[in-house]
Write an enzyme that holds these catalytic residues in place. Structure first.
Site, PDB file in Angstrom:
ATOM      1  CG  HIS A  19     -43.428  25.853 -68.517  1.00 28.47           C
ATOM      2  ND1 HIS A  19     -43.888  26.140 -67.370  1.00 28.47           N
ATOM      3  CD2 HIS A  19     -42.920  26.942 -68.227  1.00 28.47           C
ATOM      4  CE1 HIS A  19     -42.950  26.276 -66.564  1.00 28.47           C
ATOM      5  NE2 HIS A  19     -42.186  27.477 -67.058  1.00 28.47           N
ATOM      6  CG  ASP A  46     -44.140  31.357 -68.245  1.00 29.59           C
ATOM      7  OD1 ASP A  46     -44.866  32.203 -68.691  1.00 29.59           O
ATOM      8  OD2 ASP A  46     -42.988  31.691 -67.881  1.00 29.59           O
TER       9      ASP A  46
HETATM   10 ZN    ZN Z   1     -39.919  30.353 -69.942  1.00 36.00          ZN
END
Ligand code: ZN
Length: 461
Positions: A427, A282
């Protein structure tokens, strides 16, 4: 061709066909933006610039910009180019010069700004009343030490020998490249390569990028841009231009041209009975994303990247590459708000704007997945997604990598939670997360996991 040979050519050559891409580069601080026109009736303050001020009546509708690099003669060359374009435009207008239906824009992108060379692309659009609009592009490469504009031949020791070498590289590459089938005649044309076939070029970090003249396109193959690693040209490049020259502009390393139509797609068969899981990343794209793409590609693995819309046009090369290499892209909103705090219309704008920029940058890819930031969603979000053919894509393993910036810890959480059907949240904006992923991918593959995209996992599980 055997798989092994293909691998060899993939590694040894870096050469990509496709169209000329310009733009998407963030300019930060280094440049002043000079505006030669940007004139309309309500904005006459900018009229006082230099020699153009005297023809106020004439400069009705144009917007001409060039960068200021503080390298004196480079700036001079660009300024005089811009001024000449304005003059030519005004001359064409003649006595129609105050007609507001005539319009000139000249904008630029800095394609490369290294320690040795810089390349600037100018995009020009002219609209003359009653005539079809006319657009063109000019690319200028400068040597920042001599402050001279470079022609392609200037970067080589000997033009004829360099042409032969480039010709041989192109011939050999396309002879072995499965993605662009060239006839023997076309291959022969390639091997007789001449610099007059090149419209523009730039030296960017470790490679030279050639923009082929459209009239000399290799027939119907859409090969317009060719990148050749400098190391392949080591014998023929002048020593000043042979070493890598990374751009000092942020984002400039993202300028590689990837073209989805031309890049080989990874068609990897998935065994529905084998175990599989989906890694998801992400908050990108970012400068670290290519490291994740590299390790995925190396192990024939795929992942899903949930992108933040406002970052997409800063990294167009990365985003194209993500798709070209068989990964999936999902929508993670425009700027990462808590969607449960927004009215429906605002949710729509967050999602739609992101869909649009991804579609535009990839040349037609539309995400099917929406991942709400912070996993925050309510009935409004769910029903918005439902009516817009988007699946809400959540996860079942949170590595908490955003909290614990510890590569070893994140790595062990990935490995310990790995199981068939899992969707793992990471991430790719944190170096520790990327390091953990770079270690985990080969280990997961070694344990027999098929690393698939969220949509693939959805299909099989
Ligand atoms: Zn996010």
């Amino acid at each position: 061709m055997h798989q092994k040979d293909k691998e060899f050519f993939k590694k040894k050559w870096s050469l990509v066909g496709g169209s000329l891409l310009v733009g998407g580069l963030l300019l930060l601080g280094t440049y002043a933006d000079v505006v030669l026109g940007a004139v309309n009736e309500s904005n006459t303050a900018t009229l006082e610039r230099g020699r153009l001020a005297k023809s106020q009546a004439a400069i009705k509708h144009y917007d001409v910009r060039y960068p200021v690099t503080h390298v004196e003669k480079v700036d001079e060359a660009m300024r005089s180019y811009a001024t000449r374009r304005v003059d030519a435009f005004l001359q064409q207008l003649g006595d129609r010069e105050i007609d507001p239906r005539n319009d000139l824009t000249l904008h630029y992108s800095v394609l490369h700004f290294g320690t040795r060379t810089a390349t600037v692309a100018f995009e020009e659009q002219q609209q003359l009343f009653n005539q079809p609009p006319n657009s063109s592009q000019t690319v200028m490469t400068f040597d920042l030490e001599s402050q001279k504009r470079l022609e392609l031949a200037d970067v080589f020791k000997d033009k004829a020998i360099a042409e032969q070498t480039v010709g041989r590289i192109l011939h050999d590459y396309f002879q072995h490249n499965m993605t662009a089938q060239l006839s023997p005649v076309e291959l022969r044309q390639l091997s007789h390569f001449q610099f007059s076939n090149v419209r523009d070029f730039r030296l960017v970090n470790d490679r030279i990028v050639l923009y082929l003249d459209p009239s000399n396109l290799i027939s119907g193959k859409n090969i317009q841009t060719i990148q050749i690693k400098k190391e392949l040209l080591a014998d023929v490049l002048k020593s000043a231009y042979a070493p890598p020259d990374p751009s000092i502009l942020r984002g400039a390393s993202e300028q590689a041209v990837y073209t989805i139509d031309v890049m080989p797609k990874h068609e990897i068969a998935i065994d529905p009975n084998g175990k599989m899981l989906a890694l998801t990343f992400d908050d990108g794209p970012g400068v670290l994303t290519p490291q994740v793409l590299d390790v995925l590609k190396k192990h024939d693995a795929h992942a899903t990247f949930f992108l933040i819309g406002r970052q997409v046009s800063t990294y167009p090369g990365v985003v194209k590459r993500t798709i070209a290499e068989g990964n999936e892209i999902g929508n993670h909103t425009w700027d990462h708000p808590n969607l449960t705090k927004l009215p429906l219309g605002e949710i729509g704008r967050q999602v739609e704007r992101t869909q649009q920029v991804i579609h535009q940058v990839t040349g037609g890819y539309t995400p099917l997945l929406l991942r709400p930031p912070g996993c925050a969603f309510n009935d409004t979000v769910t029903s918005y997604a439902g009516t817009h053919k988007l699946s809400l894509a959540l996860w079942n393993v949170d590595t908490r990598d955003w909290l614990d910036r510890d590569a070893q810890l994140v790595y062990s959480r990935i490995m310990e939670s790995a199981a068939d059907g899992r969707v793992i949240l990471l991430h790719d904006i944190h170096p520790t997360s990327v390091e953990a992923a770079v270690r985990a991918v080969p280990d997961l593959v070694a344990q027999g996991y098929q690393l698939v995209t969220v949509s693939e996992l959805d299909h099989y599980r």
